[in-house]
Design a protein around this motif. Sequence first.
Motif, PDB file in Angstrom:
ATOM      1  N   UNK A   1     -10.527  -5.706   1.851  1.00 36.29           N
ATOM      2  CA  UNK A   1      -9.688  -6.644   1.134  1.00 36.29           C
ATOM      3  C   UNK A   1      -9.957  -8.034   1.686  1.00 36.29           C
ATOM      4  N   UNK A   2     -10.214  -8.947   0.806  1.00 37.13           N
ATOM      5  CA  UNK A   2     -10.494 -10.301   1.238  1.00 37.13           C
ATOM      6  C   UNK A   2      -9.190 -11.019   1.608  1.00 37.13           C
ATOM      7  N   UNK A   3      -9.344 -12.190   2.188  1.00 37.35           N
ATOM      8  CA  UNK A   3      -8.184 -12.955   2.635  1.00 37.35           C
ATOM      9  C   UNK A   3      -7.346 -13.444   1.464  1.00 37.35           C
ATOM     10  N   UNK A   4      -7.997 -13.813   0.372  1.00 36.71           N
ATOM     11  CA  UNK A   4      -7.268 -14.297  -0.804  1.00 36.71           C
ATOM     12  C   UNK A   4      -6.473 -13.166  -1.445  1.00 36.71           C
ATOM     13  N   UNK A   5      -7.059 -11.981  -1.554  1.00 38.23           N
ATOM     14  CA  UNK A   5      -6.340 -10.841  -2.110  1.00 38.23           C
ATOM     15  C   UNK A   5      -5.169 -10.449  -1.217  1.00 38.23           C
ATOM     16  N   UNK A   6      -5.354 -10.530   0.087  1.00 39.59           N
ATOM     17  CA  UNK A   6      -4.269 -10.230   1.011  1.00 39.59           C
ATOM     18  C   UNK A   6      -3.142 -11.246   0.881  1.00 39.59           C
ATOM     19  N   UNK A   7      -3.481 -12.504   0.690  1.00 36.62           N
ATOM     20  CA  UNK A   7      -2.463 -13.545   0.553  1.00 36.62           C
ATOM     21  C   UNK A   7      -1.644 -13.340  -0.715  1.00 36.62           C
ATOM     22  N   UNK A   8      -2.310 -13.036  -1.842  1.00 37.07           N
ATOM     23  CA  UNK A   8      -1.573 -12.848  -3.088  1.00 37.07           C
ATOM     24  C   UNK A   8      -0.742 -11.571  -3.066  1.00 37.07           C
ATOM     25  N   UNK A   9      -1.270 -10.517  -2.479  1.00 39.52           N
ATOM     26  CA  UNK A   9      -0.484  -9.286  -2.405  1.00 39.52           C
ATOM     27  C   UNK A   9       0.693  -9.438  -1.456  1.00 39.52           C
ATOM     28  N   UNK A  10       0.519 -10.188  -0.366  1.00 38.60           N
ATOM     29  CA  UNK A  10       1.655 -10.414   0.531  1.00 38.60           C
ATOM     30  C   UNK A  10       2.688 -11.333  -0.102  1.00 38.60           C
ATOM     31  N   UNK A  11       2.254 -12.316  -0.917  1.00 37.94           N
ATOM     32  CA  UNK A  11       3.207 -13.156  -1.645  1.00 37.94           C
ATOM     33  C   UNK A  11       4.039 -12.317  -2.610  1.00 37.94           C
ATOM     34  N   UNK A  12       3.387 -11.410  -3.310  1.00 42.08           N
ATOM     35  CA  UNK A  12       4.102 -10.556  -4.248  1.00 42.08           C
ATOM     36  C   UNK A  12       5.064  -9.629  -3.526  1.00 42.08           C
ATOM     37  N   UNK A  13       4.623  -9.038  -2.421  1.00 42.63           N
ATOM     38  CA  UNK A  13       5.481  -8.119  -1.682  1.00 42.63           C
ATOM     39  C   UNK A  13       6.640  -8.832  -1.004  1.00 42.63           C
ATOM     40  N   UNK A  14       6.446 -10.069  -0.566  1.00 42.72           N
ATOM     41  CA  UNK A  14       7.553 -10.832   0.000  1.00 42.72           C
ATOM     42  C   UNK A  14       8.594 -11.153  -1.066  1.00 42.72           C
ATOM     43  N   UNK A  15       8.155 -11.479  -2.258  1.00 44.06           N
ATOM     44  CA  UNK A  15       9.094 -11.703  -3.352  1.00 44.06           C
ATOM     45  C   UNK A  15       9.833 -10.434  -3.732  1.00 44.06           C
ATOM     46  N   UNK A  16       9.131  -9.311  -3.689  1.00 37.63           N
ATOM     47  CA  UNK A  16       9.754  -8.033  -4.023  1.00 37.63           C
ATOM     48  C   UNK A  16      10.767  -7.612  -2.967  1.00 37.63           C
ATOM     49  N   UNK A  17      10.453  -7.809  -1.703  1.00 37.69           N
ATOM     50  CA  UNK A  17      11.424  -7.476  -0.653  1.00 37.69           C
ATOM     51  C   UNK A  17      12.610  -8.434  -0.677  1.00 37.69           C
ATOM     52  N   UNK A  18      12.372  -9.694  -0.999  1.00 38.07           N
ATOM     53  CA  UNK A  18      13.480 -10.626  -1.150  1.00 38.07           C
ATOM     54  C   UNK A  18      14.385 -10.240  -2.299  1.00 38.07           C
ATOM     55  N   UNK A  19      13.804  -9.739  -3.377  1.00 38.58           N
ATOM     56  CA  UNK A  19      14.591  -9.287  -4.519  1.00 38.58           C
ATOM     57  C   UNK A  19      15.372  -8.023  -4.175  1.00 38.58           C
ATOM     58  N   UNK A  20      14.790  -7.171  -3.360  1.00 35.04           N
ATOM     59  CA  UNK A  20      15.446  -5.909  -3.038  1.00 35.04           C
ATOM     60  C   UNK A  20      16.541  -6.068  -1.986  1.00 35.04           C
ATOM     61  N   UNK A  21      16.358  -6.944  -1.021  1.00 35.90           N
ATOM     62  CA  UNK A  21      17.284  -6.990   0.104  1.00 35.90           C
ATOM     63  C   UNK A  21      18.274  -8.145   0.070  1.00 35.90           C
ATOM     64  N   UNK A  22      17.971  -9.244  -0.579  1.00 32.32           N
ATOM     65  CA  UNK A  22      18.864 -10.399  -0.610  1.00 32.32           C
ATOM     66  C   UNK A  22      19.481 -10.524  -1.997  1.00 32.32           C
ATOM     67  N   UNK A  23      20.414  -9.629  -2.278  1.00 37.03           N
ATOM     68  CA  UNK A  23      21.007  -9.586  -3.610  1.00 37.03           C
ATOM     69  C   UNK A  23      22.426 -10.136  -3.609  1.00 37.03           C
ATOM     70  N   UNK A  24      22.656 -11.234  -2.943  1.00 36.54           N
ATOM     71  CA  UNK A  24      24.008 -11.774  -2.932  1.00 36.54           C
ATOM     72  C   UNK A  24      24.223 -12.737  -4.097  1.00 36.54           C
TER      73      UNK A  24
END
Length: 98
Positions: A1-24
């Motif tokens: 996995x290249x660095x750019x693919x890792x950056x975009x997948x981590x951006x998506x996963x950070x948004x997904x975890x923020x959506x899942x855990x910070x639901x106030x």
Amino acid sequence: MSLIQFAFSSMFLLGLTGLAFHRTHLLSALLCLEGMMLSLYMALSLWTLQLESINFSSSSLLLLAFSACEASAGLALLVATARTHGSDHLQTLNLLQC
């Protein structure tokens, strides 16, 4: 996995975890959704640039249009819930109440 693919997948996963855990607040959920859509748009546009194909060039614009429609619908729901319930807390919303 290249660095750019890792950056975009981590951006998506950070948004997904923020959506899942910070639901106030509804606004924070909408911001997480917009971050996820932004990472998908950037990944899709860079993917079409790497492939150098004209067939997929309109798909990133279509995703951006759907993202804008999703944002406007989310903001309309935010304003409607803030007017009816007095705040944008997700805990005050009840699905059984009409």
